[in-house]
Design a protein around this motif. Structure first.
Motif, PDB file in Angstrom:
ATOM      1  N   ARG A   5       0.856  -1.180   0.000  1.00 28.61           N
ATOM      2  CA  ARG A   5       0.000   0.000   0.000  1.00 28.61           C
ATOM      3  C   ARG A   5       0.891   1.228   0.000  1.00 28.61           C
ATOM      4  O   ARG A   5       1.655   1.443   0.948  1.00 28.61           O
ATOM      5  CB  ARG A   5      -0.895   0.014   1.227  1.00 28.61           C
ATOM      6  CG  ARG A   5      -1.879  -1.114   1.225  1.00 28.61           C
ATOM      7  CD  ARG A   5      -2.767  -1.030   2.421  1.00 28.61           C
ATOM      8  NE  ARG A   5      -3.624  -2.203   2.433  1.00 28.61           N
ATOM      9  CZ  ARG A   5      -4.288  -2.614   3.458  1.00 28.61           C
ATOM     10  NH1 ARG A   5      -4.211  -1.969   4.601  1.00 28.61           N
ATOM     11  NH2 ARG A   5      -5.052  -3.678   3.390  1.00 28.61           N
ATOM     12  N   PRO A   6       0.826   2.033  -1.044  1.00 25.27           N
ATOM     13  CA  PRO A   6       1.665   3.230  -1.056  1.00 25.27           C
ATOM     14  C   PRO A   6       1.244   4.163   0.063  1.00 25.27           C
ATOM     15  O   PRO A   6       0.073   4.246   0.426  1.00 25.27           O
ATOM     16  CB  PRO A   6       1.396   3.845  -2.419  1.00 25.27           C
ATOM     17  CG  PRO A   6       0.081   3.302  -2.825  1.00 25.27           C
ATOM     18  CD  PRO A   6      -0.049   1.948  -2.179  1.00 25.27           C
ATOM     19  N   SER A   7       2.213   4.837   0.635  1.00 23.80           N
ATOM     20  CA  SER A   7       1.898   5.763   1.714  1.00 23.80           C
ATOM     21  C   SER A   7       2.889   6.907   1.708  1.00 23.80           C
ATOM     22  O   SER A   7       3.952   6.825   1.096  1.00 23.80           O
ATOM     23  CB  SER A   7       1.924   5.059   3.070  1.00 23.80           C
ATOM     24  OG  SER A   7       3.238   4.613   3.344  1.00 23.80           O
ATOM     25  N   THR A   8       2.535   7.948   2.384  1.00 23.61           N
ATOM     26  CA  THR A   8       3.433   9.070   2.595  1.00 23.61           C
ATOM     27  C   THR A   8       3.098   9.661   3.950  1.00 23.61           C
ATOM     28  O   THR A   8       2.025   9.403   4.484  1.00 23.61           O
ATOM     29  CB  THR A   8       3.318  10.122   1.464  1.00 23.61           C
ATOM     30  OG1 THR A   8       4.377  11.050   1.598  1.00 23.61           O
ATOM     31  CG2 THR A   8       1.986  10.839   1.495  1.00 23.61           C
ATOM     32  N   VAL A  23       2.092  12.951  -2.811  1.00 16.73           N
ATOM     33  CA  VAL A  23       0.755  12.459  -3.169  1.00 16.73           C
ATOM     34  C   VAL A  23       0.672  12.234  -4.672  1.00 16.73           C
ATOM     35  O   VAL A  23       0.176  11.209  -5.142  1.00 16.73           O
ATOM     36  CB  VAL A  23      -0.340  13.431  -2.678  1.00 16.73           C
ATOM     37  CG1 VAL A  23      -1.688  13.086  -3.286  1.00 16.73           C
ATOM     38  CG2 VAL A  23      -0.421  13.423  -1.159  1.00 16.73           C
ATOM     39  N   LYS A  26       3.300   9.145  -5.500  1.00 13.10           N
ATOM     40  CA  LYS A  26       3.131   7.853  -4.832  1.00 13.10           C
ATOM     41  C   LYS A  26       1.685   7.368  -4.821  1.00 13.10           C
ATOM     42  O   LYS A  26       1.413   6.197  -5.079  1.00 13.10           O
ATOM     43  CB  LYS A  26       3.614   7.928  -3.383  1.00 13.10           C
ATOM     44  CG  LYS A  26       5.090   8.062  -3.202  1.00 13.10           C
ATOM     45  CD  LYS A  26       5.387   8.089  -1.707  1.00 13.10           C
ATOM     46  CE  LYS A  26       6.846   8.159  -1.407  1.00 13.10           C
ATOM     47  NZ  LYS A  26       7.081   8.180   0.052  1.00 13.10           N
ATOM     48  N   LEU A  27       0.767   8.245  -4.469  1.00 17.67           N
ATOM     49  CA  LEU A  27      -0.608   7.805  -4.219  1.00 17.67           C
ATOM     50  C   LEU A  27      -1.497   7.852  -5.458  1.00 17.67           C
ATOM     51  O   LEU A  27      -2.231   6.908  -5.728  1.00 17.67           O
ATOM     52  CB  LEU A  27      -1.225   8.641  -3.098  1.00 17.67           C
ATOM     53  CG  LEU A  27      -0.471   8.629  -1.766  1.00 17.67           C
ATOM     54  CD1 LEU A  27      -1.168   9.520  -0.753  1.00 17.67           C
ATOM     55  CD2 LEU A  27      -0.318   7.225  -1.240  1.00 17.67           C
ATOM     56  N   TYR A  31      -3.947   4.951  -7.243  1.00 17.69           N
ATOM     57  CA  TYR A  31      -5.386   5.197  -7.247  1.00 17.69           C
ATOM     58  C   TYR A  31      -5.927   5.159  -8.674  1.00 17.69           C
ATOM     59  O   TYR A  31      -6.932   4.508  -8.950  1.00 17.69           O
ATOM     60  CB  TYR A  31      -5.682   6.551  -6.604  1.00 17.69           C
ATOM     61  CG  TYR A  31      -7.125   6.960  -6.694  1.00 17.69           C
ATOM     62  CD1 TYR A  31      -8.045   6.517  -5.759  1.00 17.69           C
ATOM     63  CD2 TYR A  31      -7.568   7.794  -7.726  1.00 17.69           C
ATOM     64  CE1 TYR A  31      -9.379   6.887  -5.840  1.00 17.69           C
ATOM     65  CE2 TYR A  31      -8.899   8.161  -7.809  1.00 17.69           C
ATOM     66  CZ  TYR A  31      -9.796   7.716  -6.870  1.00 17.69           C
ATOM     67  OH  TYR A  31     -11.103   8.076  -6.963  1.00 17.69           O
TER      68      TYR A  31
END
Length: 81
Positions: A5-8, A23, A26-27, A31
């Motif tokens: 799960r990508p996160s920051t 965002v 990475k996110l 999405y």
């Protein structure tokens, strides 16, 4: 099932532009790739539920005294009286 799960993270020593860039890089790509697949899977699940409900309704019509009870979380439960 464990999946990547990508996160920051937001830290006090990083500005808003750094968070925005994280965002965007990475996110959002994950999405944008995943969301259409989720929508397609939901539609497929809805179609299967409709088909199961139609079969249950057909079977109930064939069996005297039978009924179909629809409730959550199960889409349908057949029972005969």
């Amino acid at each position: 099932m464990q999946r990547h799960r990508p996160s920051t993270e937001m830290r006090a020593d990083r500005g808003g532009r750094v968070l925005e860039q994280a965002v965007r890089t990475k996110l959002l790509p994950v999405y944008d790739e995943t969301f259409p697949k989720v929508l397609a899977a939901n539609e497929e699940s809805r179609k299967h539920a409709e088909a199961r409900a139609a079969v249950a309704d057909h079977l109930v019509a064939l069996v005297s005294g039978a009924e179909v009870t629809r409730s959550e979380p199960s889409v349908l439960v057949e029972s005969s009286v």
